[in-house]
Design a protein around this motif. Structure first.
Motif, PDB file in Angstrom:
ATOM      1  N   ILE A   1      35.571  41.013  50.542  1.00 28.09           N
ATOM      2  CA  ILE A   1      35.531  40.587  49.139  1.00 28.09           C
ATOM      3  C   ILE A   1      36.799  41.049  48.415  1.00 28.09           C
ATOM      4  CG2 ILE A   1      33.013  40.445  48.931  1.00 28.09           C
ATOM      5  CD1 ILE A   1      33.157  43.265  47.593  1.00 28.09           C
ATOM      6  N   SER A   2      37.880  41.159  49.161  1.00 23.66           N
ATOM      7  CA  SER A   2      39.132  41.632  48.559  1.00 23.66           C
ATOM      8  C   SER A   2      39.716  40.603  47.599  1.00 23.66           C
ATOM      9  CB  SER A   2      40.149  41.975  49.643  1.00 23.66           C
ATOM     10  OG  SER A   2      40.428  40.835  50.450  1.00 23.66           O
ATOM     11  N   LYS A   3      39.344  39.334  47.786  1.00 27.87           N
ATOM     12  CA  LYS A   3      39.771  38.286  46.865  1.00 27.87           C
ATOM     13  C   LYS A   3      38.556  37.717  46.152  1.00 27.87           C
ATOM     14  CE  LYS A   3      43.931  36.949  49.407  1.00 27.87           C
ATOM     15  NZ  LYS A   3      44.676  35.842  50.068  1.00 27.87           N
ATOM     16  N   PRO A   4      38.729  37.228  44.922  1.00 30.33           N
ATOM     17  CA  PRO A   4      37.595  36.674  44.172  1.00 30.33           C
ATOM     18  C   PRO A   4      36.899  35.561  44.953  1.00 30.33           C
ATOM     19  CG  PRO A   4      39.465  36.962  42.719  1.00 30.33           C
ATOM     20  CD  PRO A   4      39.965  37.224  44.110  1.00 30.33           C
TER      21      PRO A   4
ATOM     22  N   LEU B   1      43.709  28.813  41.410  1.00 32.09           N
ATOM     23  CA  LEU B   1      44.819  28.746  40.459  1.00 32.09           C
ATOM     24  C   LEU B   1      45.170  30.122  39.907  1.00 32.09           C
ATOM     25  CD1 LEU B   1      43.853  25.458  38.610  1.00 32.09           C
ATOM     26  CD2 LEU B   1      45.818  25.809  40.128  1.00 32.09           C
ATOM     27  N   VAL B   2      44.155  30.924  39.597  1.00 29.60           N
ATOM     28  CA  VAL B   2      44.437  32.279  39.113  1.00 29.60           C
ATOM     29  C   VAL B   2      45.127  33.096  40.200  1.00 29.60           C
ATOM     30  CG1 VAL B   2      43.395  34.450  38.343  1.00 29.60           C
ATOM     31  CG2 VAL B   2      42.602  32.284  37.382  1.00 29.60           C
TER      32      VAL B   2
ATOM     33  N   LYS C   1      46.960  31.953  42.564  1.00 27.27           N
ATOM     34  CA  LYS C   1      48.328  31.438  42.725  1.00 27.27           C
ATOM     35  C   LYS C   1      49.295  32.088  41.739  1.00 27.27           C
ATOM     36  CE  LYS C   1      51.446  28.611  44.409  1.00 27.27           C
ATOM     37  NZ  LYS C   1      51.988  28.841  45.772  1.00 27.27           N
ATOM     38  N   THR C   2      48.846  32.313  40.516  1.00 23.65           N
ATOM     39  CA  THR C   2      49.721  32.948  39.529  1.00 23.65           C
ATOM     40  C   THR C   2      50.043  34.385  39.915  1.00 23.65           C
ATOM     41  OG1 THR C   2      47.944  33.804  38.093  1.00 23.65           O
ATOM     42  CG2 THR C   2      48.670  31.547  37.705  1.00 23.65           C
ATOM     43  N   ARG C   3      49.216  34.992  40.729  1.00 20.18           N
ATOM     44  CA  ARG C   3      49.429  36.383  41.123  1.00 20.18           C
ATOM     45  C   ARG C   3      50.401  36.518  42.280  1.00 20.18           C
ATOM     46  NH1 ARG C   3      43.027  38.079  40.613  1.00 20.18           N
ATOM     47  NH2 ARG C   3      43.094  38.610  38.398  1.00 20.18           N
ATOM     48  N   THR C   4      50.796  35.409  42.864  1.00 20.56           N
ATOM     49  CA  THR C   4      51.721  35.460  44.007  1.00 20.56           C
ATOM     50  C   THR C   4      53.155  35.210  43.576  1.00 20.56           C
ATOM     51  OG1 THR C   4      51.441  33.095  44.510  1.00 20.56           O
ATOM     52  CG2 THR C   4      49.905  34.655  45.548  1.00 20.56           C
ATOM     53  N   HIS C   5      53.406  35.051  42.265  1.00 22.99           N
ATOM     54  CA  HIS C   5      54.748  34.748  41.791  1.00 22.99           C
ATOM     55  C   HIS C   5      55.133  35.680  40.646  1.00 22.99           C
ATOM     56  CE1 HIS C   5      55.161  31.085  44.211  1.00 22.99           C
ATOM     57  NE2 HIS C   5      53.883  30.884  43.940  1.00 22.99           N
TER      58      HIS C   5
END
Length: 285
Positions: free
Chosen positions: A22-25, A278-279, A281-285
């Motif tokens: 559960i490390s990712k939402p 999408l959320v 994705k914003t955390r990878t940039h």
């Protein structure tokens, strides 16, 4: 974008001896076995419908299926333990056999229903009452050693909306969770998930105050589940109804993810999965 506030070091759940990441939402979807649910599109009343929906949910990206047989909407009718069991246990058995890859959560505040449902093939307990409505629930969860979703609520579904009013809602919830977590830890329960209980014993304004302060719950370093899906805090404020509250749900889910939520409990899997993607994705940039 605001900084990542999800500081939770707990990245796995032990589900019947299998570690689930559960490390990712992720998404928990609602499957209602009651005719009294506030959102009629979430209700199922036969096995074939339940199996079709479960297959769709899994294909759309749901990780957990939250099965409920007792409506917890404000003012919901009382359902006996026997009726809840008769709705829940056979369906859990059928779904778990048909979809052994599905992780099944049991939405109940009754220890007997939780125990028999886990025995029938379920994996988690989702208790809206935080152990308040059945004194055996905490011990049962500890004995079964299954993940336990600890939610904040005052009163019962029948009277909770008469029990609002908080001096500081985030601090009140921290006090509540601190006491409950300590009790569960003493009993030896390992996996606890926190649910702030949006819509339960909270006014519309209090729900939004709580969402604004959601990061304060990071102090527990536990997985955080949120459930806004099509609730009155959305549709009453916007002046529509549950059928037209998906857009509002997605907006609040986005805010919650940015504030540290790790599990979205929803009616609409695809929209929630896209929101998470999408959320992230914003955390990878």
């Amino acid at each position: 974008m605001a900084k990542d506030t999800f500081l939770n070091p707990k990245t796995t759940l032990n589900l019947q001896g299998r570690l689930v990441d559960i490390s990712k939402p992720t998404v928990m979807v609602i499957l209602n076995l009651t005719p009294d649910s506030f959102y009629n599109n979430s209700r199922v009343d036969n096995v074939d419908d339940a199996l079709r929906r479960t297959e769709t949910f899994l294909n759309e990206g749901a990780k957990f299926i939250d099965i409920g047989a007792y409506s917890s909407r404000p003012g919901a009718a009382e359902v006996s333990t026997e009726e809840e069991l008769s709705r829940m246990v056979p369906m859990v058995e059928i779904i778990s056999k048909k979809f052994p890859e599905a992780w099944l959560s049991i939405d109940t505040f009754r220890a007997k229903v939780a125990r028999e449902s886990i025995g029938a093939g379920a994996h988690l307990i989702n208790d809206i009452s935080g152990g308040e409505l059945d004194e055996e629930m905490f011990q049962t969860a500890a004995d079964l050693q299954v993940p336990y979703i600890l939610m904040h609520m005052r009163g019962t579904p029948q009277n909770m909306q008469q029990q609002t009013g908080y001096s500081n809602i985030a601090l009140n919830l921290i006090d509540y969770f601190s006491e409950k977590i300590a009790t569960l830890r003493k009993l030896g329960l390992k996996d606890i998930i926190l649910d702030p209980g949006f819509g339960f014993a909270k006014t519309t304004d209090e729900n939004y105050q709580l969402l604004n302060q959601l990061e304060d719950l990071d102090i527990f370093e536990l997985p955080l589940l949120v459930g806004f899906s099509r609730k009155s805090m959305i549709y009453n404020f916007l002046g529509n109804d549950p059928q037209h509250a998906l857009n509002g749900t997605t907006i609040l889910n986005t805010i919650a993810l940015m504030k540290g939520a790790g599990i979205l409990r929803v009616h609409d899997v695809k929209a929630a999965a896209e929101c998470i993607a999408l959320v992230e994705k914003t955390r990878t940039h």
